[in-house]
Design an enzyme around this catalytic site. Structure first.
Site, PDB file in Angstrom:
ATOM      1  N   GLU A 123     -79.423  26.807   1.509  1.00 45.18           N
ATOM      2  CA  GLU A 123     -78.631  27.874   0.811  1.00 45.18           C
ATOM      3  C   GLU A 123     -78.463  29.100   1.742  1.00 45.18           C
ATOM      4  O   GLU A 123     -79.254  29.588   2.309  1.00 45.18           O
ATOM      5  CB  GLU A 123     -79.258  28.231  -0.324  1.00 45.18           C
ATOM      6  N   CYS A 145     -77.784  37.028  -1.951  1.00 46.35           N
ATOM      7  CA  CYS A 145     -76.867  36.521  -1.154  1.00 46.35           C
ATOM      8  C   CYS A 145     -75.653  36.163  -2.171  1.00 46.35           C
ATOM      9  O   CYS A 145     -74.231  35.996  -1.521  1.00 46.35           O
ATOM     10  CB  CYS A 145     -77.344  34.930  -0.686  1.00 46.35           C
TER      11      CYS A 145
END
Ligand SMILES: Cc1cc2nc3c(=O)[nH]c(=O)nc-3n(C[C@H](O)[C@H](O)[C@H](O)COP(=O)(O)OP(=O)(O)OC[C@H]3O[C@@H](n4cnc5c(N)ncnc54)[C@H](O)[C@@H]3O)c2cc1C
Length: 1018
Positions: free
Chosen positions: A777, A811
């Site tokens: 990720e 993020c």
């Protein structure tokens, strides 16, 4: 980091000239204990309170029936009621109308207005309603809607702009737009008495109304908003004071209703200093004006999280010497809150203690649906409001009786359009010989009150005043109320509904149905298959105290040494040995440990959150969300383990053989996690790998080893064998590299920067032997696209949270905001104001919105980028720090052009704004898409078609419409990107465990044993 004092009364005392006794209040915080009272218990207490005797119940029921019948004879539905009677909110048409009303008037450009009309009208079937309404205007409108809808229906697949052009052309002119805009304007004006206070006063005089004027506007987002609203209120009080006859007293004169959320952008329990330094003085100035004019000033009731704060404000106001002998101070109390009767009792005590008679408006409450949603999202132990309408009605009666009994300390004002509630309150007042007041909203309840003939009792009309731009939140609440099937006004004038059904005796209904709505589960039971994590309510002082104590009691941090190569070898060896047994134990056994871990996390919540604040610089709300996410991961993956890893799943096949698929762990997984979610991502990766049957070697980020060590300790305490989970702290270049290269490694889960993921990928590829899976990720270049139909307040809230929440160190955080030229300037100005109203400072202070960045290298990188923006683009605004701290980086807003979109994620609180012309939308979206990321994408628009277009143009793993783009919830919004943003499968999604596992298909030929008995026995 010092913990700030949260003792509000110390602050108040230091800032006030109140006597020490007056400034030592009863503890309003005690009310918090009743906030989440169990609903069955609360409903039982309502029944036990018996606000009406059995005789009175009979009288009230008959009286209410009479009122309904008389109102039906006298009453004509108003336009809005006729509309909503025809288009209830349970129909697509009703929703389309509400959507249109909500958005149309504030959309500035004709093109978007046309698109809205096309989309909303075209999505519904109007023909079924033709001729159904008794109201001529409504019937005529249905013809118009239907005809427009018909044309639109045929062409909905077309591009919006062309379609609008064709529809308009067929109607001859933009006549549709003009007609529908006018109709919505008429509907809105039904609820507004005048655009200015002068107009409203004149109309009140003409129609002989006694009013409480409400200056439209709520939810200030900036200090400028708050100043504007204060000006509107003070102007109104002066005008009303001048219009009132002198000497009649607040009961007989027009008054004013004030929303505290309009007087401050930070009317929140955690903003202690700002509430008392900014909001309170503003309110006091208004109260002084109202006292001088001897009129009623009532504080409207808003969200339940604000109740105790509003009572503290009332407490201080009631003791203000500068208000003299004023008897006009008032507060609205919501009966749908479980603590309503207690609030009335406490207000009576306040009136006695302060020697000031208070006016109390009893309402049921206007924010019911949003209270339910908020409680679910926040994982509250229960709802602060009742979940059934009869319980709210009964609570109204219990509170009404308490209010009447509190005479003369409290002056009762009953605000309702419900015949039963009205009849009951009148009966109670009559029995007690007390003079009370009734209230209705302008545009509602006329027929009922004409039927009621109040005699000597007063009737006051709550009369909104203002312009369309401030109308929307109020209008939506009214439309919901008028259009909801559960609402009394919805059925009052509908002769198809028998009067007996309209007048429901709440005692009977509560007795029969018990307390809780069968279709509204407790917030913790929301998901059914796994338990929702519990949150902490920061509006409650004792909860804040609990966290403060946990922070204070944290032991001094001890350095966590880096794992040596020998330790890594030993960990691999132990893990490799233990893993087969763990895999064999099956999903259910593993689920037990993961559920136990979730439990441990919650039991140790305050301490873990305090660690997050100290080690990672998290604010308290962020720490709460992070802890909840960690627990959610454990429970969700436990559920998946039980479902998908418990033995073989049989597959269909020919007779004479059995076919099955089994899932197994791969072996030993390396889990490498980042510092920005040092507990939740760290725990989530481990929980996923364990759930699938792997052993885990976990390497936390260098910056946050202590919280990781604590999580590992809790896993072990939850019953996990130490051999199955090893903590290996250290640097990426040393520990990380050794893990990736180790011969006993079977897979890697990584969350972090794109470049690091690429480096890991290359190293894994360079290994000999089996090809190992990498679940990565990584970052994103996340954008939000806005059009001119977006709602400003909602947009500002969501941008602030998405871009600057967690100091932009998520993020998923917002990096690029695409604004349409038409509204860009106004949006940027609002954002600047919201940035000034936000608090940058010490994360241990509950008032802080934005804390520090993680370390000096992170800050230096941000400063470098900002310097570039200063040279090459335009820095529009920066926040300023409340308390200086070395690692604070002031959140910044910068405007760039399309060709200046950065190639890489800038990890921190810098938001880039890009203005686009409507015809340049595709080009703007393409410029972003070519960068190759695909993590989160935000869309703010009331147009589904706009959202569809953006979704088709910009790839993203997580798309958020009309909300913030952060805070994905496990199992609800599975999280993860595509392209440069990650490999999938998504964390917290139904497929999350698949890459952590191997699949084995087993096919057994039963016929080989001599035949298939099952076939013979058919
Ligand atoms: C003069 C005046 C001033 C007002 N000021 C305020 C204010 O300051 N703050 C505020 O919040 N509201 C305020 N209101 C709005 C008020 O809350 C609504 O008008 C009121 O809820 C409608 O109640 P009713 O008795 O007229 O109608 P009813 O139809 O009998 O009651 C509707 C109410 O029941 C509640 N309800 C519906 N379904 C459920 C359910 N399943 N479970 C639990 N409860 C349910 C909702 O609160 C809903 O509004 C005011 C209303 C008036 C008339």
């Amino acid at each position: 980091m010092p913990v700030q004092s949260h003792d509000e009364w110390t602050i108040i005392r230091a800032m006030t000239d109140l006597t020490p006794e007056a400034a030592t209040p009863v503890s309003w915080d005690a009310l918090d204990l009743a906030k989440y009272r169990d609903e069955e218990e609360a409903a039982a207490a309502l029944l036990a309170a018996r606000p009406l005797t059995p005789d009175q119940r009979g009288i009230v029921k008959n009286e209410a029936l009479l009122l309904v019948r008389r109102a039906r004879e006298l009453g004509r539905r108003g336009l809005v009621q006729s509309f909503l009677a025809e288009f209830s909110l349970s129909t697509q048409e009703g929703l389309a109308l509400m959507g249109l009303a909500e958005a149309l008037l504030r959309t500035p450009d004709t093109e978007s207005r046309d698109r809205l009309i096309v989309e909303k009208i075209g999505a519904a079937d109007w023909s079924a309603h033709l001729g159904q309404s008794g109201n001529l205007f409504v019937n005529a409108s249905i013809w118009g809607l239907m005809l427009t809808g018909k044309w639109v229906e045929a062409d909905l697949s077309e591009d919006g702009a062309r379609l609008v052009g064709r529809v308009a052309a067929r109607l001859g002119e933009p006549a549709v737009r003009a007609a529908i805009t006018a109709a919505i304007r008429i509907m809105s004006e039904e609820f507004v008495l005048g655009r200015t206070i002068g107009q409203a006063l004149a109309r009140a005089a003409r129609e002989d109304l006694l009013c409480s004027f409400d200056m439209l506007g709520e939810g200030a987002r900036t200090v400028a908003d708050a100043e504007r609203y204060e000006l509107a209120y003070s102007g109104a009080i002066r005008a009303v004071g001048a219009a009132n006859s002198p000497g009649v007293g607040p009961e007989n004169a027009h008054g004013i209703s004030v929303k505290l959320s309009a007087l401050s952008p930070r009317y929140e329990a955690t903003q202690v200093l700002r509430v008392w330094r900014e909001l309170y003085p503003r309110l006091l100035r208004l109260a002084q004006l109202a006292a001088a004019a001897d009129m009623n000033l009532t504080l409207d009731a808003e969200e339940t999280d604000r109740l105790v704060l509003s009572l503290k404000i009332m407490d201080r106001l009631a003791h203000e010497p500068s208000l003299g002998a004023w008897r006009g101070l008032g507060l609205a109390v919501q009966a749908y809150q479980k603590r309503a009767p207690q609030v009335i009792a406490d207000l009576e005590r306040l009136a006695r203690r302060s020697g000031r008679r208070l006016m109390v408006r009893l309402v049921k409450g206007a924010y019911w649906d949003s209270e339910i949603k908020r409680a679910q999202m926040a994982g509250r132990p229960d709802y602060p409001v009742y979940t059934t309408k009869p319980a709210t009605d009964l609570s109204y009666l219990v509170s009404a009786r308490a209010l009447v009994a509190a005479h003369p300390y409290l002056y009762a004002q009953f605000a309702t359009h419900n015949a039963y509630s009205l009849a009951a309150a009148r009966e109670m007042a009559k029995a007690a010989g007390v003079n009370v007041e009734f209230q209705r909203l302008h545009g509602m309840g006329e027929a009922l009150y004409r039927a009621a003939d109040l005699g000597s009792l007063r009737l006051r009309t709550y009369a909104p005043v203002g312009l369309h731009e401030d109308l929307m939140p109020y209008l939506v609440r009214r439309l919901l109320e008028n259009g909801a099937n559960t609402s009394f006004v919805h059925s009052l004038l509908d002769k198809a509904v028998p009067a007996e059904r309209v007048v429901d005796d709440p005692f009977r209904s509560v007795e029969l149905a018990g307390g809780r709505h069968p279709r509204i589960p407790r917030p913790r039971d929301l998901y059914g298959a796994w338990r929702n994590s519990g949150g902490i309510d920061l509006s409650i002082v004792s909860e804040r105290d609990r966290l403060t104590a946990a922070f204070r009691d944290l032991p001094s941090p001890v350095p966590v040494p880096e794992a040596s190569p020998d330790q890594i070898d030993a960990a691999f060896a132990q893990a490799r040995k233990a893993q087969p047994g763990w895999d064999r134990a099956g999903g259910a056994a593993r689920a037990q440990i993961l559920n136990a871990m979730a439990q441990r996390l919650e039991e140790n919540g305050p301490r873990l959150m305090a660690m997050l604040v100290r080690e990672a610089g998290k604010t308290w709300p962020d720490a709460i969300s992070e802890l909840r996410e960690a627990a959610d991961f454990c429970r969700y993956y436990a559920m998946l383990a039980e479902k998908n890893f418990q033995g073989a799943a049989l597959l269909n096949g020919p007779t004479g053989e059995t076919n099955a698929l089994e899932m197994h762990g791969r072996g030993v997984f390396a889990c490498i996690s980042p510092w920005n979610f040092p507990l939740s991502i760290f725990t989530g990766q481990i929980a996923a790998a364990l759930a699938a049957g792997n052993a885990v070697l976990a390497k936390p980020a260098e910056q946050t080893p202590a919280i990781a060590a604590e999580a590992v300790r809790l896993f072990h305490r939850a019953g996990l064998a130490p051999e199955l989970l090893h903590l290996l702290p250290g640097r990426g270049e040393s520990v990380g590299a050794t893990l990736i290269a180790h011969p006993l490694l079977n897979g890697v889960a990584f969350t972090g920067g794109t470049e690091t993921a690429q480096a890991i990928n290359r190293r894994l590829a360079a290994r000999g032997g089996a090809i190992l899976p990498l679940i990565a990720e990584t970052g994103g270049l996340n954008a939000m696209f806005v059009d001119t139909t977006a709602q400003r307040e909602q947009l500002i809230d969501d941008v602030m949270l998405s871009a600057f929440g967690s100091a932009g160190q998520r993020c998923s955080a917002l990096r690029l905001l695409f604004l349409p030229r038409e509204t860009a300037e106004a949006t940027i100005e609002s954002l600047k104001g919201a940035m000034d109203a936000a608090v940058l400072g010490d994360p241990a202070d509950f008032a802080t919105d934005v804390g520090p960045v993680i370390d000096q290298p992170a800050k230096t990188a941000l400063e470098k980028h900002l310097a570039w923006l200063g040279r090459e683009a335009k820095i529009c605004h920066r926040m300023t720090a409340a308390t200086p701290m070395p690692l604070l980086f002031a959140p910044s807003l910068a405007e760039i052009s399309l060709n200046q979109i950065p190639d890489r994620e800038v990890f921190g609180p810098i938001l880039h704004v890009i203005r686009y012309p409507q015809e340049g939308l595709e080009q703007a979206a393409a410029a972003l898409a070519t960068k190759g990321y695909g993590l989160t994408l935000g869309i703010h628009s009331r147009l589904e078609n706009f959202a569809r277009r953006i979704r088709a143009l910009v790839p993203a793993g997580n798309i958020y419409v009309n909300r913030s783009i952060i805070g994905a919830v496990v199992g609800v919004q599975p999280f993860g990107g595509e392209g440069l943003s990650g490999t999938g499968p998504k964390a917290g999604g139904p497929l999350a465990l698949s890459r952590y596992a191997v699949e084995r298909a087993i096919s057994v030929n039963i016929a080989a044993q001599g035949g298939d008995p099952a076939l013979f026995n058919l």
